[in-house]
Design an enzyme around this catalytic site. Structure first.
Site, PDB file in Angstrom:
ATOM      1  N   CYS A  75      67.487   5.086   7.912  1.00 16.74           N
ATOM      2  CA  CYS A  75      68.125   5.341   9.096  1.00 16.74           C
ATOM      3  C   CYS A  75      68.261   4.404  10.126  1.00 16.74           C
ATOM      4  CB  CYS A  75      67.712   6.787   9.928  1.00 16.74           C
ATOM      5  SG  CYS A  75      68.533   7.278  11.310  1.00 16.74           S
ATOM      6  N   GLN A 286      64.935  30.233  11.843  1.00 16.99           N
ATOM      7  CA  GLN A 286      64.300  29.104  11.034  1.00 16.99           C
ATOM      8  C   GLN A 286      65.384  27.977  10.839  1.00 16.99           C
ATOM      9  OE1 GLN A 286      60.959  28.350  10.990  1.00 16.99           O
ATOM     10  NE2 GLN A 286      59.981  30.374  11.134  1.00 16.99           N
ATOM     11  N   CYS A 411      53.723  27.608  14.417  1.00 18.96           N
ATOM     12  CA  CYS A 411      54.226  26.301  14.324  1.00 18.96           C
ATOM     13  C   CYS A 411      53.374  25.381  15.091  1.00 18.96           C
ATOM     14  CB  CYS A 411      55.757  26.290  15.128  1.00 18.96           C
ATOM     15  SG  CYS A 411      55.765  27.031  16.551  1.00 18.96           S
TER      16      CYS A 411
HETATM   17  N1  SAH Z   1      59.599  35.426  13.489  1.00 15.10           N
HETATM   18  C1  SAH Z   1      60.744  34.965  13.635  1.00 15.10           C
HETATM   19  C2  SAH Z   1      60.784  34.401  14.950  1.00 15.10           C
HETATM   20  C3  SAH Z   1      59.599  33.117  15.050  1.00 15.10           C
HETATM   21  S1  SAH Z   1      60.034  32.367  16.403  1.00 15.10           S
HETATM   22  C4  SAH Z   1      61.365  34.105  12.390  1.00 15.10           C
HETATM   23  O1  SAH Z   1      60.460  33.476  11.353  1.00 15.10           O
HETATM   24  O2  SAH Z   1      62.505  33.776  12.459  1.00 15.10           O
HETATM   25  C5  SAH Z   1      58.944  33.003  17.973  1.00 15.10           C
HETATM   26  C6  SAH Z   1      59.899  34.141  18.455  1.00 15.10           C
HETATM   27  O3  SAH Z   1      59.111  35.027  19.646  1.00 15.10           O
HETATM   28  C7  SAH Z   1      61.173  33.845  18.960  1.00 15.10           C
HETATM   29  O4  SAH Z   1      62.209  34.628  18.387  1.00 15.10           O
HETATM   30  C8  SAH Z   1      61.049  34.236  20.568  1.00 15.10           C
HETATM   31  O5  SAH Z   1      62.182  34.615  20.986  1.00 15.10           O
HETATM   32  C9  SAH Z   1      60.165  35.343  20.530  1.00 15.10           C
HETATM   33  N2  SAH Z   1      59.296  35.408  21.744  1.00 15.10           N
HETATM   34  C10 SAH Z   1      59.070  34.432  22.609  1.00 15.10           C
HETATM   35  N3  SAH Z   1      58.063  34.821  23.645  1.00 15.10           N
HETATM   36  C11 SAH Z   1      57.934  36.153  23.356  1.00 15.10           C
HETATM   37  C12 SAH Z   1      57.215  37.288  24.010  1.00 15.10           C
HETATM   38  N4  SAH Z   1      56.304  37.201  24.845  1.00 15.10           N
HETATM   39  N5  SAH Z   1      57.394  38.497  23.299  1.00 15.10           N
HETATM   40  C13 SAH Z   1      58.169  38.668  22.100  1.00 15.10           C
HETATM   41  N6  SAH Z   1      58.772  37.633  21.527  1.00 15.10           N
HETATM   42  C14 SAH Z   1      58.793  36.277  21.967  1.00 15.10           C
END
Ligand code: SAH
Length: 461
Positions: A75, A286, A411
């Protein structure tokens, strides 16, 4: 006594490791020296750019002996663009580094020994991202552009052909820039807080091919948006949704809370682990679908459902993990803080005719405490928090609910290690773990950990 190192001096350095941000590490006497874009096994000439008490930062002047793991970056924007950090080493080496870093965090931060399975590679190395969020602005020469911020700066490195994004995105990005030029629509300027277009934000459902075009603007409208809509429609028939997101705030946060659909649907569709998923501009999804499927399959394997379990899916986003487990469980309870994501989760359950899932729009810690008080006793708790990890309150509530298995998806292995250690203090045994690469060429890596309640294990014996 070791000779003091000083700034602006050059040295010969052998790179022996990598940091979690993708900086090469070598030693000069007692000092660790961090160097961007180096490879483990390189011997380089390094210029020290910053010298602190126990460590220093350096800039690679030249490679004296290249590492065996080096490859030619493919790249032109690498390494200037801050997106990728690993375009100069083989993917095998990248995987080795990521696996080591995750393991090390569990040993050094969590002080826990877990049998690790081999890291799961991403099925795609390029074009795997189903989402692009590109800031719009001017180059130094005054040309309208979009791309990526240079590392630790707000200078835009033009890039409408990023290798990590789907090929279809580049022409759409260029079309929007063209429209802005033709109708003199200014990009937003963070310093003066003037201008209109902040970001070009694109999403694609890989399995359906549907594309969402979202333009983040400061106001309520976009000049001549009807013309842009017909242009985009003519350009790519896969565009299924064209949306304006309104973000009037003086903030680094990319998206505002409100959207207006200019044309087409309010959300696009994808299929993940056999579940149809609605993706709206604000919902978390994701970025690497094929990688995520491997991660969720591993999470499902760790959850070991038989059909009789209640599963609590905390931080559930659009409900993807829980819904992919719904067929093998009695009941799914999902918790997520973003209202649109919860709506998506409910809609996703409906379109997949999943009747045993319910979703709450709540802070995960608060919801866990509430559910614990209400006497909910899930058999399996799935946790997938953002980078900062879990709160002590949340871990407390989960422990009170006494699930036999906790499946932690993360993550950020550093906070995951810290949080797993608290579960271990509360009677959970770390049984298995696996790193999973959802972000090839970047420094990010996911991991999944299985924790089992020890009392129950005793009971089972
Ligand atoms: N399990 C899902 C999302 C994971 S990412 C998947 O795999 O697609 C983390 C998620 O936590 C995000 O959607 C974010 O909006 C949410 N989040 C962040 N802080 C939070 C909180 N205090 N309580 C509940 N959800 C929260």
């Amino acid at each position: 006594m070791q000779e003091m190192l000083t700034k602006n001096t050059t040295h010969t350095l052998t790179i022996t490791g990598m940091t979690s941000e993708g900086l090469g590490v070598g030693r000069l006497g007692q000092m660790a020296v961090f160097v961007p874009h180096a490879a483990v096994g390189d011997t380089i000439e390094v210029l020290l750019t910053k010298v602190l008490k126990n460590y220093a930062y350096g800039k690679m002047i030249r490679v004296l002996t290249p590492s065996q793991t080096r490859i030619l970056p493919d790249c032109e924007q690498f390494p200037l663009c801050g997106g990728c950090v690993y375009r100069h080493i083989s993917y095998e080496e990248e995987l080795r580094i990521k696996e080591e870093l995750v393991k090390e965090n569990f040993y050094k931060i969590g002080h826990i020994q877990i049998p690790f399975e081999p890291i799961l590679p991403s099925p795609l190395l390029d074009g795997y991202r189903n989402k692009a969020q590109l800031p719009v602005g001017y180059t130094k020469q005054g040309a309208l552009t979009c791309g990526f911020y240079q590392k630790r700066s707000h200078r835009i490195i033009p890039n409408t052909s990023c290798l990590l994004q789907p090929k279809a995105f580049g022409p759409i990005e260029r079309e929007i820039l063209l429209h802005m030029k033709e109708y003199s629509i200014p990009p937003y300027d963070e310093e003066t807080r003037k201008g209109v277009v902040r970001h070009i934000y694109l999403r694609r459902g890989e399995s359906t091919g549907e594309i969402m075009v979202c333009i983040v603007v400061t106001g309520k409208t976009l000049r001549k948006s009807d013309i842009l809509v017909s242009r985009l429609h003519a350009l790519d028939k896969n565009i299924a949704s064209i949306v304006l997101n309104h973000n009037p705030k003086n903030t680094n946060v990319i998206l505002g809370e409100e959207c207006t659909t200019l044309w087409g649907k309010d959300s696009i569709e994808d299929v993940l682990c056999g579940v149809n998923i609605q993706i709206s501009p604000l919902s978390f999804y994701q970025v690497n679908r094929q990688g995520a499927q491997k991660l969720y399959q591993k999470a499902a394997q760790y959850a070991a459902l038989t059909g009789s379990e209640t599963v609590l899916d905390l931080y559930c986003g659009a409900g993807t993990i829980g819904l992919s487990m719904a067929k093998s469980a009695k009941r799914i309870i999902g918790v997520e803080i973003i209202p649109q994501a919860v709506q998506n989760a409910q809609e996703n359950a409906r379109i997949n005719q999943i009747q045993n899932a319910q979703f709450f729009c709540e802070d995960a810690s608060g919801a866990a405490s509430r559910l614990a008080k209400e006497g909910i006793r899930p058999d399996v708790v799935v946790l997938d928090p953002p980078r900062k990890g879990l709160t002590p309150q949340l871990i407390d509530a989960v422990v009170q609910m006494a699930p036999s298995r906790v499946v932690m998806v993360s993550c950020n292995s550093a906070t995951a290690a810290r949080d797993c250690a608290v579960f271990v203090q509360n009677g959970y045994a770390p049984k298995r773990a696996c790193a999973c690469d959802l972000f090839p060429r970047t420094a990010h890596v996911e991991c999944v950990v299985l924790l089992e309640q020890e009392k129950e294990n005793l009971h089972a014996r």
